[in-house]
Design a protein around this motif. Structure first.
Motif, short mmCIF file in Angstrom:
data_model
loop_
_atom_site.label_atom_id
_atom_site.label_comp_id
_atom_site.label_asym_id
_atom_site.label_seq_id
_atom_site.Cartn_x
_atom_site.Cartn_y
_atom_site.Cartn_z
N SER A 164 0.83 -1.21 0.00
CA SER A 164 0.00 0.00 0.00
C SER A 164 0.86 1.26 0.00
O SER A 164 0.50 2.27 -0.62
N TYR A 165 2.01 1.23 0.69
CA TYR A 165 2.91 2.38 0.70
C TYR A 165 3.47 2.64 -0.69
O TYR A 165 3.52 3.78 -1.16
N VAL A 166 3.87 1.58 -1.37
CA VAL A 166 4.41 1.71 -2.73
C VAL A 166 3.33 2.25 -3.66
O VAL A 166 3.59 3.16 -4.46
N GLU A 167 2.13 1.73 -3.56
CA GLU A 167 1.02 2.23 -4.37
C GLU A 167 0.78 3.72 -4.12
O GLU A 167 0.60 4.49 -5.07
N ASP A 168 0.77 4.11 -2.86
CA ASP A 168 0.56 5.53 -2.53
C ASP A 168 1.65 6.41 -3.14
O ASP A 168 1.36 7.48 -3.68
N CYS A 169 2.90 5.97 -3.05
CA CYS A 169 4.00 6.73 -3.64
C CYS A 169 3.86 6.82 -5.15
O CYS A 169 4.11 7.89 -5.73
N LEU A 170 3.46 5.74 -5.79
CA LEU A 170 3.27 5.76 -7.24
C LEU A 170 2.18 6.74 -7.64
O LEU A 170 2.30 7.46 -8.63
N MET A 171 1.11 6.80 -6.85
CA MET A 171 0.02 7.74 -7.15
C MET A 171 0.46 9.18 -6.92
O MET A 171 0.22 10.05 -7.76
N LYS A 172 1.13 9.43 -5.80
CA LYS A 172 1.50 10.80 -5.46
C LYS A 172 2.70 11.30 -6.25
O LYS A 172 2.72 12.46 -6.69
N LEU A 173 3.71 10.48 -6.42
CA LEU A 173 4.97 10.94 -7.00
C LEU A 173 5.10 10.67 -8.50
O LEU A 173 5.87 11.34 -9.18
#
Length: 94
Positions: free
Chosen positions: A36-45
């Motif tokens: 979930s952290y990796v997914e969030d970073c991909l969405m935000k960054l």
């Protein structure tokens, strides 16, 4: 470009221009971060949708790496720097 080589549909036009960006950012799998952290970073960054982020994260998990962003050299450098700051392992590719 001759008239015979001109794209006739939006998808053909889009695919012709997909290759104008020769730089990309490759995300590597790690065993440290939660999915979930990796997914969030991909969405935000990397400006990905939830669906795209999930697909990229799964590809990195399954294959060890995945292209997470494609753009100009400057854009890719910025994204790679931001992903590194988020403690994710990435490299620039050409």
């Amino acid at each position: 470009m001759t008239e015979e080589n001109l794209p006739t549909t939006f998808e053909e036009t889009k695919s012709k221009f997909d290759s104008i960006y020769f730089y990309f950012v490759i995300l590597f799998n790690d065993s440290i971060h939660e999915f979930s952290y990796v997914e969030d970073c991909l969405m935000k960054l990397c400006f990905k949708t939830k669906k795209e982020a999930k697909k990229i994260a799964m590809e990195a998990h399954s294959n060890g790496k995945a292209v997470c962003f494609q753009g100009s050299m400057e854009e890719c450098e910025t994204v790679a720097e931001n992903m590194t700051t988020a403690n994710l392992t990435v490299i620039l590719g050409v």
